[in-house]
Design a protein around this motif. Structure first.
Motif, mmCIF file in Angstrom:
data_model
loop_
_atom_site.group_PDB
_atom_site.id
_atom_site.type_symbol
_atom_site.label_atom_id
_atom_site.label_comp_id
_atom_site.label_asym_id
_atom_site.label_seq_id
_atom_site.Cartn_x
_atom_site.Cartn_y
_atom_site.Cartn_z
ATOM 1 N N GLU A 100 0.835 -1.214 0.000
ATOM 2 C CA GLU A 100 0.000 0.000 0.000
ATOM 3 C C GLU A 100 0.865 1.258 0.000
ATOM 4 O OE1 GLU A 100 -0.168 -2.543 2.062
ATOM 5 O OE2 GLU A 100 0.089 -1.883 4.151
ATOM 6 N N VAL A 103 2.146 1.956 -3.604
ATOM 7 C CA VAL A 103 1.116 2.593 -4.431
ATOM 8 C C VAL A 103 0.941 4.055 -4.032
ATOM 9 C CG1 VAL A 103 -1.325 2.551 -5.057
ATOM 10 C CG2 VAL A 103 -0.047 0.407 -4.877
ATOM 11 N N ARG A 104 0.907 4.300 -2.728
ATOM 12 C CA ARG A 104 0.745 5.683 -2.259
ATOM 13 C C ARG A 104 1.894 6.560 -2.744
ATOM 14 N NH1 ARG A 104 1.221 4.987 3.064
ATOM 15 N NH2 ARG A 104 3.402 5.613 2.958
ATOM 16 N N LEU A 107 1.682 7.295 -6.505
ATOM 17 C CA LEU A 107 0.664 8.298 -6.809
ATOM 18 C C LEU A 107 1.103 9.685 -6.339
ATOM 19 C CD1 LEU A 107 -2.510 6.231 -5.845
ATOM 20 C CD2 LEU A 107 -1.826 6.917 -8.149
ATOM 21 N N LEU A 134 -3.082 -3.912 -6.096
ATOM 22 C CA LEU A 134 -3.460 -2.595 -5.565
ATOM 23 C C LEU A 134 -3.204 -1.500 -6.591
ATOM 24 C CD1 LEU A 134 -2.138 -2.480 -1.894
ATOM 25 C CD2 LEU A 134 -4.512 -2.282 -2.658
ATOM 26 N N GLN A 137 -5.883 -1.402 -9.226
ATOM 27 C CA GLN A 137 -7.121 -0.811 -8.680
ATOM 28 C C GLN A 137 -7.047 0.706 -8.646
ATOM 29 O OE1 GLN A 137 -7.691 -2.448 -4.767
ATOM 30 N NE2 GLN A 137 -7.943 -4.543 -5.534
ATOM 31 N N ASN A 138 -5.821 1.225 -8.510
ATOM 32 C CA ASN A 138 -5.628 2.670 -8.402
ATOM 33 C C ASN A 138 -5.222 3.322 -9.715
ATOM 34 O OD1 ASN A 138 -5.714 3.747 -5.376
ATOM 35 N ND2 ASN A 138 -5.007 1.622 -5.355
#
Lengths: 325, 57
Positions: A100, A103-104, A107, A134, A137-138
């Motif tokens: 996670e 991904v954060r 982004l 993940l 999904q993002n």
């Protein structure tokens, strides 16, 4: 007595007694179960231009959040990332970065893709798979940068989540793979065909090593295999060897060898053949296979001009395959 | 100190020792892999493997 385990991630199929690790150095038998030692623990994290992967037909001029853990299931004598690929995780400086967080960070840094790269992401498979799910999904693209020495079952599970793969097709003979990489060619060819059938966008890279795989026949055979099995639209990047790791006594690949390799590839019917590490060479650019017009002009990793609109040549409207948006 | 307090203290020490002993046993298996300065490994069970009698040959 605790049971042995047999890893089924790659074709080494390492059989491990209690406490033993696989050839990749990052999988271990503990209490009769096989564990990854590097889940969420990358040792290299960078933001790279996507062209560095190399990917020339995917989101041009975009940033790719790139990461790797220690370890690798190959032993390439020319490896430029050997400090991490040929090290166990206790010899690298690792950070805590669960899926996670990857991904954060991607982004937050305005990256459009996540690249699993540098060493070989096959060996941090579980980490890559969870992160890729993940990421998708993002709205992020997943890039599988690999030598593709992976069994069919894990590859098929991975394919729905990776939109693109940059694959090292290091040579075209079993002898080369055995002597240079301590691996096998046939499983790599099968994995490439699987990804192609599954709709993963592929770009192949061949590192030309002087005196090892630089004969014209080897290059012709490689190009012919690509054309016959994948078609003419899979881009092929010829990459320049630099003295490194266990091959410091060899010279760098001559520029004329790379240029000649590109000629062979185009003559074999491949539409997109590139050369790396030759500044200002036309092999850095993308040309329309129909009208020959310059579509993407590159210098190094920078895009100076892009004449592909909605995936088509601006001039003759021919479809140019890739992931352009 | 009362007998009751001594018993409670003894029981708590026993629990603490039991906890440390269990933890130390587990840690002992992996601490030799990493030096104290490094982040400890995050063990994740692998997805693709076979055990014991599942292995052919």
């Amino acid at each position: 007595m605790l049971p042995i385990v047999e890893c089924r991630l790659c074709h080494h199929r390492c059989r491990l007694n209690e406490g033993e690790r696989g050839q990749c150095r990052v999988r271990i038998n503990l209490d009769g179960k096989l564990y990854s030692l590097v889940y969420g623990k990358p040792c290299s994290v960078h933001i790279d231009p996507i062209e560095k992967k190399p990917l020339y037909h995917v989101l041009p001029a975009s940033a790719s959040f790139s990461l790797a853990t220690a370890g690798c299931n190959l032993r390439c004598k020319f490896c430029q990332n050997w400090q991490i690929s040929q090290s166990p995780p206790e010899e690298t400086e690792n950070i805590d970065l669960p899926p996670e967080s990857v991904v954060r960070e991607a982004l937050n840094n305005r990256c459009r893709s996540i690249a699993y790269t540098y060493s070989d992401p096959v060996i941090f498979y579980e980490y890559m798979l969870d992160t890729a799910k993940l990421a998708k999904q993002n709205g992020l693209i997943n890039i599988f940068r690999t030598a593709a020495f992976i069994e069919e079952a894990p590859l098929l599970e991975l394919c729905p989540f990776i939109q693109t793969a940059s694959v090292d097709l290091k040579g075209i003979t079993e002898e080369y793979y055995e002597k240079m990489c301590s691996a096998r060619l046939e499983p790599v060819l099968q994995a490439i065909k699987i990804m192609h059938r599954q709709g993963v966008w592929l770009e192949l890279t061949n590192l030309i090593v002087p005196t090892w795989n630089d004969k014209e026949k080897d290059i012709q055979d490689l190009c012919r295999w690509i054309k016959d099995n994948l078609g003419p639209d899979v881009p092929l990047h010829f990459s320049r060897f630099w003295p490194m790791h266990q091959l410091k006594s060899l010279p760098p690949t001559p520029e004329k060898t790379l240029a000649r390799a590109r000629e062979i590839g185009l003559a074999a019917g491949l539409h997109y053949v590139y050369v790396g590490n030759i500044p200002e060479h036309e092999g850095n650019n993308t040309y329309c296979p129909k009208d020959g017009k310059l579509l993407i002009h590159r210098i190094g990793y920078s895009t100076l001009e892009n004449n592909i609109i909605d995936g088509k040549c601006k001039f003759c409207v021919t479809n140019i395959p890739g992931l352009w948006a | 100190m009362s007998q009751k307090n001594l018993s409670r203290r003894g029981f708590l020490r026993f629990l603490g020792g039991l906890f440390i002993g269990l933890f130390a046993t587990r840690w002992q298996k992996i601490s030799h892999i990493f030096s104290p300065k490094d982040t400890p490994p995050n063990l994740k069970e692998a997805k693709y493997y076979s055990r014991g009698d599942e292995i052919a040959g």
